[in-house]
Enzyme design. Structure first.
Site, PDB file in Angstrom:
ATOM      1  CB  SER A  25     -26.325 -84.505  33.382  1.00 22.54           C
ATOM      2  OG  SER A  25     -24.786 -84.382  33.843  1.00 22.54           O
ATOM      3  CB  VAL A 166     -19.104 -89.087  36.773  1.00 20.62           C
ATOM      4  CG1 VAL A 166     -19.059 -88.657  35.708  1.00 20.62           C
ATOM      5  CG2 VAL A 166     -17.925 -90.682  35.933  1.00 20.62           C
ATOM      6  CD  GLU A 167     -24.226 -86.180  35.821  1.00 17.32           C
ATOM      7  OE1 GLU A 167     -23.509 -85.200  36.393  1.00 17.32           O
ATOM      8  OE2 GLU A 167     -23.819 -86.445  34.210  1.00 17.32           O
ATOM      9  CB  THR A 168     -24.288 -87.271  42.698  1.00 14.63           C
ATOM     10  OG1 THR A 168     -24.764 -88.510  42.563  1.00 14.63           O
ATOM     11  CG2 THR A 168     -25.169 -86.391  41.772  1.00 14.63           C
TER      12      THR A 168
END
Length: 384
Positions: A25, A166-168
């Site tokens: 990202s 969503v990222e982690t």
């Protein structure tokens, strides 16, 4: 010069599983800018949600590569000395400690041709019960920080919550690679692809920013851990983005996106605000395509036209795009196509705010999954 080390196939398979949950990202080339805010939230960064974070046990420790003797690395060191005032001997000593991470190379290689894109399958990976419940817990724990970020930057809590999820998976998959190892490996031995030179230049910029951030923060650069591509913490910021958009949102005098979810919350909001987020603007409107044969296929001219909202509603409707909910006529839009494999493609009209999310990760699927996960968490939280 290149040194290839061997990593067992079982380790590569494990790492690929991690990579599926870790996005690369904010990838912007950054100058230097940090922002600090006063601490108006008494929630500690070591609150219960922080316990969810699990350091990956499958990160590749790498192998010794004697990077300091590589010709291109030596030139990079000279540049850092001349441009940024680093001590050459200290940098040589630093690069002598960096290890070559073959698994980062393997994970960066282009994926083989696969099935057609499938939005429904992609969405199901992120908008699912475990992640939604973890999102509710995260929101409840950091409600004050989320409210403060929304007030300061205009970004709704549900969008910040969606990105962290969503990222982690709310801190569970932050990555456990030494950033110096992963980024150096990619900066000087990126896989042989058509974009190899550009990607190596990019990662060399990130390596420069890693060293600068460590110096500015007074930390050991080897203390920075992240994904196989060098993305750091709950927000998965690249080092350049930390320097340019990271904020000390918990007010403790440092920016720490790995150990402070509150810093991550403020930094995500700041990033979106700097990339075109407009307070109070809707994000997406559902759309279909007209069956009117007089405008058949004209809508295709609006597909693949960049990550920005630049078309008027009149232009889109004249081409056969039919909004499911009539949006304000004075707004600009982009036509979003979410391909569904063998099933019909899903269409949406995206505003400036949708495309601000795509600056975080340049993917329609990613941005819509952030929107849908954030909304699902908000609804679930309201029902408890």
């Amino acid at each position: 010069m290149s040194m290839k080390s061997s990593v067992g196939l079982h380790k590569i398979v494990q790492l690929c599983a991690i990579a599926a949950a870790i996005s690369i990202s904010p990838n912007l080339q950054a100058q230097s800018s940090t922002s600090k805010t006063s601490n108006t939230n008494n929630t500690s960064s070591k609150s219960p949600s922080a316990k969810m974070r699990k350091a990956s046990s499958t990160a590749d420790d790498g192998e010794f590569a004697n990077f300091a003797e590589w010709k291109d690395v030596s030139a990079f060191i000279d540049q850092m000395v001349e441009k940024n005032g680093f001590d050459r001997d200290e940098l040589v000593a630093t690069f002598n400690k960096i290890r070559y991470v073959d698994s980062a190379i393997q994970l960066m290689k282009p994926a083989p041709a696969s099935k057609p894109k499938n939005w429904a399958a992609y969405r199901a990976r992120f908008v699912e019960p475990v992640r939604i419940q973890a999102g509710v817990e995260f929101w409840n724990t950091y409600a004050d920080a989320l409210k403060r970020a929304e007030a300061q930057y205009g970004v709704p809590a549900e969008i910040i919550v969606g990105i962290v999820g969503v990222e982690t998976v709310y801190g569970r998959n932050v990555g456990n690679f030494r950033v110096m190892d992963a980024i150096t490996t990619l900066a000087f031995d990126y896989p042989n692809t058509p974009t190899r030179d550009a990607r190596m230049a990019y990662f060399r910029g990130e390596l420069e920013n890693t060293l600068l951030f460590a110096r500015e923060s007074g930390i050991d650069p080897f203390s920075l851990l992240g994904s196989y591509a060098g993305a750091i913490g709950w927000a998965q910021f690249m080092p350049s983005s930390i320097r340019q958009y990271g904020v000390d949102f918990d007010g403790n005098g440092k920016i720490d996106l790995r150990n402070s979810p509150i810093d991550a919350i403020g930094s995500i909001a700041h990033y979106l605000a700097e990339h075109g987020w407009k307070t109070g603007m809707p994000i997406v409107f559902p759309a279909t395509l007209s069956t009117d044969t007089s405008v058949e296929n004209r809508w295709q001219a609006f597909i693949g036209q960049g990550l920005e909202a630049k078309y008027s509603l009149d232009d889109l409707m004249a081409a056969g795009v039919v909004p499911g909910v009539v949006p304000p006529a004075d707004m600009r839009f982009g036509l979003i196509d979410l391909q569904n494999g063998q099933n019909p493609t899903e269409y949406w009209l995206g505003t400036d705010n949708f495309f601000a999310i795509t600056q975080y990760n340049r993917s329609f699927f990613y941005a819509m999954s952030v929107v849908d996960l954030g909304r699902a968490v908000r609804v679930a939280r309201g029902q408890q």
